[in-house]
Design a protein around this motif. Structure first.
Motif: not given
Length: 587
Positions: A352-353, A434-435, A455-463, A513-517
């Motif tokens: 992403a990006g 990455s997250p 509260k927090a708003q997050i992004d990343g893929y996979p979730t 945390e996901n597999s990319y960071g």
């Protein structure tokens, strides 16, 4: 017609020079160009030069002589300045520039072309006939016999004719009768094209005409050693046009979009005129249809970037005074169904990006078109989506998505098609990231016993996996907290229902945390509570007079640490004797 010399080829070297450093001429280039055209019409192969310097002059002579064969009739023509020196004749190149210092006899040897040099090189080739023609405006060199003008007399060698525009020791007029050519060459142009005339008779007629025009001032001269008659042009009995081909082909194929050509050699006496037809209708030429005629009678139709409409029957029809002949060929336009030579990968990932690029190499005829799709919906170009196609034989089709976002995830397909057919290639793309915190949690101040909400708003893929920690220890539902995640908006929550100062105050960490960071953010939970004395003062304390005494209480309260005041018999004591150990909550 009397017996004549039998030659197989007619070749000519024609040179005209107007531009000189001194005494430029006016008609020599016209004379050379017009004689070149006239000789070409009577089937001479002509090597041509104008305004040649001495180096170029020698190069033309060498090129011409190197191609001479035994059965050739060779002709050399020069129009320009000529001079004699020590009984030898010289042709002056355009860069001849004698400045009257020193001996011109020495200068001319190095800076002009000796006519005897040309004759010797041609004689060494032993061709069957040689014709030399010199139309020169001439003067003798200044330091040898200044009263003599013109060229020296020359005697033709065997099988040679030499023609001069004026007599030895005389000059030719640099004048024109027709506004374009010298008097001598103008007359030669009229006579050289006449059929069945012996070459000596041709120059005899030219000499009579020049003398008549100039009132006897200019008298062309010739020297010949010919044992048989020489005819430059012979009458030919007209013959019906014919197609010259070892094997007549009736069909021809071409891939659509490619260039092609159709050629036929159509000969006849007299030379036929060739017309082209398409499906029995006269063919009109344009940017894509062009006809070229060669001197050997070959007529070629060039078809550029063929289309289906170009398929049909092409006819080349040759016509002369005797009759007509035609030849037909059917052109088939072949369409080639697209073939993928380099396919999309079955599955790829994009960060992403960043930019994502999909490539397909395919070919076909005509060049295939492409439609890019995502999840069966056609894609169009915009500020993030770019599509390109190469122009090589193998077409490279490229789709580029800039600044990839999670919503770009899906199944991408490329539909490639032309009139020959179509095919489709599918590809599933996973967008990875990455997250990252889109909105970070913030520090909370909560009264003892009330609820706290982070509260927090997050992004990343996979979730990303989400963890909440209290003072470095991961929280679980068993500890009386609630953790929620709304995947549709990427929001995570931590809820603590009844905040306790001792149990919950401190650092709250949200970890992704996901597999990319991985990424984490730490804030504070501040529990607001009234001070509580945990350890009271002793009711009584004995001491010996004169000794120090220490009184201590332990107090718990929400930050900042509670302040303390000491009293003795209800009188406020000064702070100088009071100490606080905040780490132990001791006063």
């Amino acid at each position: 017609m009397a017996a004549a010399v039998a030659y197989q080829r007619k070749r000519a070297l024609v040179i005209g020079i107007n531009r000189y450093h001194r005494n430029s001429l006016q008609c020599c280039i016209n004379d050379a160009e017009d004689l070149k055209a006239a000789l070409g019409r009577i089937e001479f192969d002509v090597l041509h030069g104008i305004d040649c310097n001495i180096g170029q002059f020698y190069e033309l002579i060498d090129e011409f002589v190197s191609g001479i064969q035994l059965t050739d009739l060779t002709l050399v023509y020069f129009a320009g300045h000529g001079k004699q020196s020590d009984n030898e004749n010289y042709l002056l190149p355009s860069d001849y520039d004698y400045d009257f210092r020193g001996s011109e006899s020495d200068y001319i040897i190095k800076h002009a072309i000796n006519v005897q040099y040309i004759m010797k090189k041609i004689e060494d080739k032993r061709c069957c006939i040689t014709i030399l023609i010199f139309d020169c405006c001439r003067k003798s060199v200044r330091d040898r016999n200044p009263g003599i003008q013109g060229l020296s007399a020359m005697h033709a060698s065997s099988h040679t004719l030499i023609a001069f525009s004026c007599a030895p020791g005389k000059t030719a007029l640099d004048e024109t009768q027709n506004g374009r050519n010298s008097i001598f060459t103008g007359s030669l142009l009229d006579h050289i094209k006449k059929p069945n005339i012996h070459i000596e008779d041709t120059f005899m007629a030219v000499a009579r005409e020049v003398q008549s025009i100039t009132g006897g001032f200019q008298r062309p001269f010739r020297s010949a050693d010919l044992t048989e008659k020489v005819y430059l042009v012979a009458n030919k009995v007209p013959v019906q046009p014919q197609v010259e081909a070892s094997k007549q082909v009736n069909t021809q194929s071409c891939a659509i979009g490619q260039d092609t050509q159709i050629s036929w050699k159509l000969k006849g006496i007299e030379k036929p005129q060739v017309r082209w037809f398409f499906n029995d209708q006269p063919l009109s030429t344009n940017d894509c249809l062009r006809v070229a005629e060669a001197d050997d009678g070959t007529s070629t139709l060039f078809i550029r970037q063929t289309e289906l409409a170009d398929q049909g029957v092409y006819t080349a029809r040759a016509i002369n005074v005797v009759d007509a002949a035609e030849v037909k060929i059917t052109l088939f336009i072949i369409c080639i169904k697209p073939v993928i030579k380099f396919d999309l990968n079955a599955s790829l990932e994009a960060m992403a990006g960043e930019a994502m690029t999909l490539k397909i190499i395919a070919n076909g005829a005509p060049k295939p078109d492409i439609i890019w799709m995502r999840n069966s919906g056609e894609l169009t170009t915009n500020d993030r989506i770019q599509m390109t196609t190469s122009t090589f034989d193998d077409e490279l089709y490229t789709l580029t998505v800039l600044n990839v976002q999670p919503q770009d995830e899906g199944e991408y397909s490329a539909k490639i098609s032309n009139v020959g057919g179509s095919l489709q290639s599918n590809n599933t793309y996973a967008i990875v990231e990455s997250p990252v915190f889109v909105a970070k949690p913030i520090t909370q101040k909560v009264k003892q016993g009330e609820a706290a909400l982070f509260k927090a708003q997050i992004d990343g893929y996979p979730t990303p996996q989400i963890s909440w920690l209290l003072n470095g220890k991961q929280l679980t539902a068993e500890e009386g907290v609630q953790m929620q995640f709304d995947a549709t908006i990427g929001q995570t929550k931590l809820s603590i229902q009844k905040v306790d100062l001792e149990q919950h105050a401190g650092s709250i960490t949200c970890r992704l945390e996901n597999s990319y960071g991985n990424e984490e953010e730490t804030v504070q939970l501040i529990v607001l509570d009234a001070p509580i004395i945990i350890t009271q003062l002793p009711k009584e304390q004995e001491t010996v007079s004169g000794r120090d005494v220490t009184l201590k209480v332990i107090v718990q309260g929400s930050p900042p640490p509670p302040s303390a005041q000491w009293f003795f018999k209800d009188i406020l004591l000064g702070p100088e004797n009071a100490l606080v150990d905040e780490a132990k909550n001791e006063y």
